[in-house]
Design a protein around this motif. Sequence first.
Motif, PDB file in Angstrom:
ATOM      1  N   PRO A 164       0.795  -1.230   0.000  1.00 47.73           N
ATOM      2  CA  PRO A 164       0.000   0.000   0.000  1.00 47.73           C
ATOM      3  C   PRO A 164       0.827   1.280   0.000  1.00 47.73           C
ATOM      4  CG  PRO A 164      -0.938  -1.581   1.527  1.00 47.73           C
ATOM      5  CD  PRO A 164       0.371  -2.154   1.074  1.00 47.73           C
ATOM      6  N   GLU A 165       1.913   1.287   0.750  1.00 53.02           N
ATOM      7  CA  GLU A 165       2.712   2.505   0.836  1.00 53.02           C
ATOM      8  C   GLU A 165       3.383   2.869  -0.481  1.00 53.02           C
ATOM      9  OE1 GLU A 165       5.308  -0.903   2.459  1.00 53.02           O
ATOM     10  OE2 GLU A 165       3.198  -0.262   2.555  1.00 53.02           O
ATOM     11  N   ARG A 166       3.348   1.954  -1.441  1.00 51.23           N
ATOM     12  CA  ARG A 166       3.921   2.233  -2.757  1.00 51.23           C
ATOM     13  C   ARG A 166       2.838   2.337  -3.833  1.00 51.23           C
ATOM     14  NH1 ARG A 166       9.322   2.227  -2.256  1.00 51.23           N
ATOM     15  NH2 ARG A 166       9.643   2.400  -4.510  1.00 51.23           N
ATOM     16  N   CYS A 167       1.604   2.548  -3.362  1.00 51.65           N
ATOM     17  CA  CYS A 167       0.484   2.765  -4.274  1.00 51.65           C
ATOM     18  C   CYS A 167       0.009   4.206  -4.179  1.00 51.65           C
ATOM     19  CB  CYS A 167      -0.684   1.833  -3.926  1.00 51.65           C
ATOM     20  SG  CYS A 167      -0.368   0.078  -4.211  1.00 51.65           S
ATOM     21  N   LEU A 168      -0.279   4.792  -5.312  1.00 53.33           N
ATOM     22  CA  LEU A 168      -0.810   6.145  -5.380  1.00 53.33           C
ATOM     23  C   LEU A 168      -2.190   6.088  -6.021  1.00 53.33           C
ATOM     24  CD1 LEU A 168      -0.422   9.282  -5.197  1.00 53.33           C
ATOM     25  CD2 LEU A 168       0.438   9.155  -7.548  1.00 53.33           C
ATOM     26  N   VAL A 169      -3.170   6.678  -5.348  1.00 50.85           N
ATOM     27  CA  VAL A 169      -4.557   6.659  -5.813  1.00 50.85           C
ATOM     28  C   VAL A 169      -4.915   7.991  -6.460  1.00 50.85           C
ATOM     29  CG1 VAL A 169      -6.957   6.570  -5.046  1.00 50.85           C
ATOM     30  CG2 VAL A 169      -5.287   4.976  -4.098  1.00 50.85           C
ATOM     31  N   PHE A 170      -5.670   7.927  -7.554  1.00 47.11           N
ATOM     32  CA  PHE A 170      -6.251   9.117  -8.180  1.00 47.11           C
ATOM     33  C   PHE A 170      -7.742   9.122  -7.872  1.00 47.11           C
ATOM     34  CE2 PHE A 170      -2.390   8.547 -10.562  1.00 47.11           C
ATOM     35  CZ  PHE A 170      -1.969   9.837 -10.860  1.00 47.11           C
ATOM     36  N   GLU A 171      -8.227  10.210  -7.261  1.00 48.62           N
ATOM     37  CA  GLU A 171      -9.613  10.298  -6.813  1.00 48.62           C
ATOM     38  C   GLU A 171     -10.191  11.680  -7.080  1.00 48.62           C
ATOM     39  OE1 GLU A 171     -12.243   9.036  -5.541  1.00 48.62           O
ATOM     40  OE2 GLU A 171     -11.746   6.988  -4.973  1.00 48.62           O
ATOM     41  N   ASP A 172     -11.521  11.744  -7.150  1.00 52.27           N
ATOM     42  CA  ASP A 172     -12.212  13.023  -7.283  1.00 52.27           C
ATOM     43  C   ASP A 172     -13.118  13.296  -6.106  1.00 52.27           C
ATOM     44  OD1 ASP A 172     -15.426  12.660  -8.549  1.00 52.27           O
ATOM     45  OD2 ASP A 172     -14.132  10.945  -8.167  1.00 52.27           O
ATOM     46  N   CYS A 187      -2.453  10.000  -2.285  1.00 52.61           N
ATOM     47  CA  CYS A 187      -3.530  10.320  -3.211  1.00 52.61           C
ATOM     48  C   CYS A 187      -3.245  11.604  -3.983  1.00 52.61           C
ATOM     49  CB  CYS A 187      -4.826  10.474  -2.414  1.00 52.61           C
ATOM     50  SG  CYS A 187      -6.326  10.589  -3.422  1.00 52.61           S
ATOM     51  N   ILE A 188      -3.643  11.611  -5.241  1.00 49.86           N
ATOM     52  CA  ILE A 188      -3.732  12.819  -6.055  1.00 49.86           C
ATOM     53  C   ILE A 188      -5.201  12.992  -6.401  1.00 49.86           C
ATOM     54  CG2 ILE A 188      -3.294  13.770  -8.362  1.00 49.86           C
ATOM     55  CD1 ILE A 188      -0.465  12.728  -8.182  1.00 49.86           C
ATOM     56  N   THR A 189      -5.720  14.212  -6.283  1.00 51.41           N
ATOM     57  CA  THR A 189      -7.143  14.425  -6.528  1.00 51.41           C
ATOM     58  C   THR A 189      -7.376  15.280  -7.765  1.00 51.41           C
ATOM     59  OG1 THR A 189      -7.157  16.344  -5.025  1.00 51.41           O
ATOM     60  CG2 THR A 189      -7.752  14.191  -4.101  1.00 51.41           C
ATOM     61  N   LEU A 190      -8.553  15.085  -8.362  1.00 52.86           N
ATOM     62  CA  LEU A 190      -8.969  15.847  -9.532  1.00 52.86           C
ATOM     63  C   LEU A 190     -10.121  16.775  -9.158  1.00 52.86           C
ATOM     64  CD1 LEU A 190      -7.973  12.868 -10.697  1.00 52.86           C
ATOM     65  CD2 LEU A 190      -8.674  13.912 -12.853  1.00 52.86           C
ATOM     66  N   THR A 191     -10.209  17.908  -9.853  1.00 57.55           N
ATOM     67  CA  THR A 191     -11.221  18.911  -9.531  1.00 57.55           C
ATOM     68  C   THR A 191     -12.458  18.798 -10.421  1.00 57.55           C
ATOM     69  OG1 THR A 191     -10.080  20.493 -10.975  1.00 57.55           O
ATOM     70  CG2 THR A 191      -9.566  20.554  -8.605  1.00 57.55           C
ATOM     71  N   THR A 192     -12.764  17.598 -10.869  1.00 55.13           N
ATOM     72  CA  THR A 192     -13.967  17.406 -11.688  1.00 55.13           C
ATOM     73  C   THR A 192     -15.241  17.585 -10.878  1.00 55.13           C
ATOM     74  OG1 THR A 192     -13.779  15.044 -11.252  1.00 55.13           O
ATOM     75  CG2 THR A 192     -12.872  15.840 -13.336  1.00 55.13           C
ATOM     76  N   THR A 193     -15.166  17.326  -9.578  1.00 53.13           N
ATOM     77  CA  THR A 193     -16.348  17.359  -8.726  1.00 53.13           C
ATOM     78  C   THR A 193     -16.268  18.421  -7.641  1.00 53.13           C
ATOM     79  OG1 THR A 193     -16.614  14.968  -9.066  1.00 53.13           O
ATOM     80  CG2 THR A 193     -17.855  15.950  -7.257  1.00 53.13           C
ATOM     81  N   LEU A 194     -15.100  18.567  -7.030  1.00 59.05           N
ATOM     82  CA  LEU A 194     -14.934  19.441  -5.874  1.00 59.05           C
ATOM     83  C   LEU A 194     -13.829  20.469  -6.095  1.00 59.05           C
ATOM     84  CD1 LEU A 194     -15.063  16.647  -3.129  1.00 59.05           C
ATOM     85  CD2 LEU A 194     -16.938  18.157  -3.813  1.00 59.05           C
ATOM     86  N   LYS A 195     -13.783  21.454  -5.197  1.00 55.48           N
ATOM     87  CA  LYS A 195     -12.735  22.453  -5.223  1.00 55.48           C
ATOM     88  C   LYS A 195     -11.498  21.919  -4.494  1.00 55.48           C
ATOM     89  CE  LYS A 195     -16.057  26.267  -5.195  1.00 55.48           C
ATOM     90  NZ  LYS A 195     -16.578  27.450  -4.453  1.00 55.48           N
ATOM     91  N   PRO A 196     -10.305  22.380  -4.850  1.00 58.24           N
ATOM     92  CA  PRO A 196      -9.080  21.860  -4.228  1.00 58.24           C
ATOM     93  C   PRO A 196      -9.090  21.913  -2.710  1.00 58.24           C
ATOM     94  CG  PRO A 196      -8.532  23.220  -6.119  1.00 58.24           C
ATOM     95  CD  PRO A 196     -10.011  23.369  -5.909  1.00 58.24           C
ATOM     96  N   GLU A 197      -9.644  23.000  -2.140  1.00 52.59           N
ATOM     97  CA  GLU A 197      -9.605  23.170  -0.684  1.00 52.59           C
ATOM     98  C   GLU A 197     -10.526  22.215   0.056  1.00 52.59           C
ATOM     99  OE1 GLU A 197     -12.304  26.485  -2.385  1.00 52.59           O
ATOM    100  OE2 GLU A 197     -10.403  25.500  -2.905  1.00 52.59           O
ATOM    101  N   GLN A 198     -11.375  21.502  -0.656  1.00 51.23           N
ATOM    102  CA  GLN A 198     -12.289  20.570   0.004  1.00 51.23           C
ATOM    103  C   GLN A 198     -11.637  19.230   0.332  1.00 51.23           C
ATOM    104  OE1 GLN A 198     -15.622  21.559  -3.036  1.00 51.23           O
ATOM    105  NE2 GLN A 198     -16.727  20.855  -1.234  1.00 51.23           N
ATOM    106  N   PHE A 199     -10.489  18.952  -0.263  1.00 50.73           N
ATOM    107  CA  PHE A 199      -9.796  17.695   0.016  1.00 50.73           C
ATOM    108  C   PHE A 199      -8.932  17.820   1.262  1.00 50.73           C
ATOM    109  CE2 PHE A 199     -10.561  17.598  -4.615  1.00 50.73           C
ATOM    110  CZ  PHE A 199     -11.283  16.415  -4.690  1.00 50.73           C
ATOM    111  N   GLN A 200      -8.531  16.676   1.793  1.00 51.72           N
ATOM    112  CA  GLN A 200      -7.767  16.691   3.038  1.00 51.72           C
ATOM    113  C   GLN A 200      -6.281  16.969   2.821  1.00 51.72           C
ATOM    114  OE1 GLN A 200      -7.981  13.139   5.537  1.00 51.72           O
ATOM    115  NE2 GLN A 200      -6.050  13.700   6.537  1.00 51.72           N
ATOM    116  N   ALA A 201      -5.592  16.053   2.142  1.00 48.70           N
ATOM    117  CA  ALA A 201      -4.134  16.189   2.058  1.00 48.70           C
ATOM    118  C   ALA A 201      -3.559  15.496   0.824  1.00 48.70           C
ATOM    119  CB  ALA A 201      -3.487  15.608   3.318  1.00 48.70           C
TER     120      ALA A 201
END
Length: 242
Positions: A164-172, A187-201
């Motif tokens: 797990p520590e060597r897995c990177l997830v892409f989420e929205d 995790c890397i997040t996409l802004t298709t659904t939410l604003k950047p500031e709404q994600f945790q870290a």
Amino acid sequence: MLPDSQQYALIFDMDGTIIDNTPFQAESFRLLFRDLGLTTDARRLLDRLNGMPASKILQTVFTNPVPKKKLEEYAAQREFLYRVLYWDKRKEIAGLTPFLQAARAAGFKTALGTGSASDTISYIIDHLDLRRHFDVIVGKDDVERGKPHADTYTSTSQQLGIPPERCLVFEDAILGEQSAYKAGMRCITLTTTLKPEQFQAPLRVIKDFMDITPEQILELLEQQPATPKPSKELAKRQYMQL
């Protein structure tokens, strides 16, 4: 091949991550709610709970308990509406295929981890000819508990043979981001659904896959090796009543 990249895996959510379909998902829920005489704001609902199986999302909108069989019927009705609405709109998010090709050429393993059932997965990735880009595909039918539990990403990691520590997830979605952290992944997040500031870290927030390269991902992973702890406060806010 990038140094050490063969030791990492990239795991992609589907809805809102490899396709930008949230408006169509929201409209399908809105039409279902209209048919059921409900006034729930579908877009706000998805902002909170996107990533969960539809039947679980639907469970939150009723004041009184609804039998599981009936929830599944409603979920099937919503799925039909969604497919009709999205039928001729299906397309991948900008830059996805070139990014997947570049990542695999660089040595990353790639996988799809989604809360959708197998027929819905096929409806998207086979229509878009994306299956060939993934080493592993895990969906609703493959795990006991979907997101926000860690099972989807934990199972994907196990099938890939990458810790797990060597897995990177892409989420929205916030619940998807929390699911990644519960699984011990970054995790890397996409802004298709939410604003950047709404994600945790997230390690980074991107608009689409033209905003990132495999080289940049490797740099991010090496520079930020710690996995965030899931936020109990954020999860609690997501489950608050509308």
